[in-house]
Design a protein around this motif. Structure first.
Motif, PDB file in Angstrom:
ATOM      1  N   THR A 169       0.803  -1.227   0.000  1.00 37.92           N
ATOM      2  CA  THR A 169       0.000   0.000   0.000  1.00 37.92           C
ATOM      3  C   THR A 169       0.837   1.279   0.000  1.00 37.92           C
ATOM      4  O   THR A 169       0.543   2.195  -0.775  1.00 37.92           O
ATOM      5  N   PRO A 170       1.872   1.415   0.837  1.00 38.02           N
ATOM      6  CA  PRO A 170       2.669   2.664   0.783  1.00 38.02           C
ATOM      7  C   PRO A 170       3.294   2.912  -0.588  1.00 38.02           C
ATOM      8  O   PRO A 170       3.336   4.055  -1.063  1.00 38.02           O
ATOM      9  N   LEU A 171       3.772   1.853  -1.246  1.00 42.79           N
ATOM     10  CA  LEU A 171       4.377   2.017  -2.566  1.00 42.79           C
ATOM     11  C   LEU A 171       3.322   2.413  -3.608  1.00 42.79           C
ATOM     12  O   LEU A 171       3.585   3.241  -4.486  1.00 42.79           O
ATOM     13  N   ILE A 172       2.131   1.825  -3.509  1.00 44.74           N
ATOM     14  CA  ILE A 172       1.047   2.184  -4.427  1.00 44.74           C
ATOM     15  C   ILE A 172       0.684   3.660  -4.269  1.00 44.74           C
ATOM     16  O   ILE A 172       0.530   4.395  -5.258  1.00 44.74           O
ATOM     17  N   ILE A 173       0.569   4.112  -3.018  1.00 42.12           N
ATOM     18  CA  ILE A 173       0.239   5.520  -2.762  1.00 42.12           C
ATOM     19  C   ILE A 173       1.330   6.425  -3.317  1.00 42.12           C
ATOM     20  O   ILE A 173       1.043   7.458  -3.946  1.00 42.12           O
ATOM     21  N   ALA A 174       2.587   6.044  -3.110  1.00 41.31           N
ATOM     22  CA  ALA A 174       3.697   6.866  -3.614  1.00 41.31           C
ATOM     23  C   ALA A 174       3.682   6.942  -5.138  1.00 41.31           C
ATOM     24  O   ALA A 174       3.890   8.020  -5.721  1.00 41.31           O
ATOM     25  N   CYS A 175       3.430   5.809  -5.806  1.00 42.23           N
ATOM     26  CA  CYS A 175       3.403   5.789  -7.270  1.00 42.23           C
ATOM     27  C   CYS A 175       2.280   6.664  -7.811  1.00 42.23           C
ATOM     28  O   CYS A 175       2.492   7.454  -8.745  1.00 42.23           O
ATOM     29  N   PHE A 176       1.105   6.553  -7.234  1.00 35.99           N
ATOM     30  CA  PHE A 176      -0.016   7.360  -7.726  1.00 35.99           C
ATOM     31  C   PHE A 176       0.157   8.839  -7.370  1.00 35.99           C
ATOM     32  O   PHE A 176      -0.340   9.713  -8.095  1.00 35.99           O
TER      33      PHE A 176
END
Length: 204
Positions: A169-176
């Motif tokens: 989840t943290p990586l997904i948020i950072a990418c978006f």
């Protein structure tokens, strides 16, 4: 060229060619490029970001050239479809501008056709094209998952897919968040270029 030579054989041929590349999936073009330059005409690297064997032994300028050489085929696979799309929009926009009264006046004054098209018509026809180019920036970063996978590039699109599959989840948020910032930057660049292309537009 298509707008200046409307309904000519050249216009028809370029229209078919641009429609062909516009309809072509990027991953299919990537596979074709790998086939051509990997088997039939091996003059360009077909995978990876660098020459894994010789890169560390190169000079800094040779390393830069090596990276740029590895970037050619992925860049072509990603850029051809976008370029064909922009070409079709450019033709339509320029045809609309060419029919304006001030263009007929410029032609009546005896100006060469290339001056009329490039200096008077092109600048006014670029406004919708700038908007399209600004919106394509995040697409080129995130919409290249299959092309990145084919050429072995650890890019942003591939990272997003891996983050979703692993539920990071943290990586997904950072990418978006990065993609959102790219949308904002693309729109900002388009707004600033409006004033450069069209002197009638001024920002207070």
């Amino acid at each position: 060229i298509q707008a200046a030579r409307q309904y000519s054989a050249l216009d028809g041929g370029l229209s078919v060619l641009s429609l062909f590349f516009y309809s072509m999936p990027g991953f299919w073009l990537a596979l074709v490029l790998q086939l051509v330059f990997g088997l039939w005409w091996p003059v360009l690297p077909t995978s990876g970001m660098i020459d894994a064997v010789m890169h560390d032994y190169m000079t800094p300028s040779q390393q830069t050239a090596d990276k740029l050489t590895h970037l050619i085929l992925p860049g072509v696979a990603l850029g051809v479809s976008s370029a064909a799309s922009v070409a079709r929009y450019m033709r339509s926009s320029l045809l609309e501008v060419i029919r304006q009264d001030y263009i007929r006046t410029a032609k009546a004054k005896g100006l060469p056709e290339y001056v009329v098209v490039l200096k008077h018509a092109l600048r006014n026809a670029l406004l919708p094209i700038i908007t399209i180019l600004g919106m394509q920036l995040p697409f080129l970063v995130s919409g290249a998952v299959l092309v990145e996978h084919i050429f072995g590039w650890p890019g942003m699109g591939r990272l997003i897919v891996l983050a979703i599959m692993s539920q990071d989840t943290p990586l997904i948020i950072a990418c978006f968040f990065i993609l959102t910032m790219l949308v904002v930057v693309g729109n900002l660049m388009a707004d600033l270029l409006y004033a450069v292309v069209d002197p009638r537009i001024r920002f207070e």
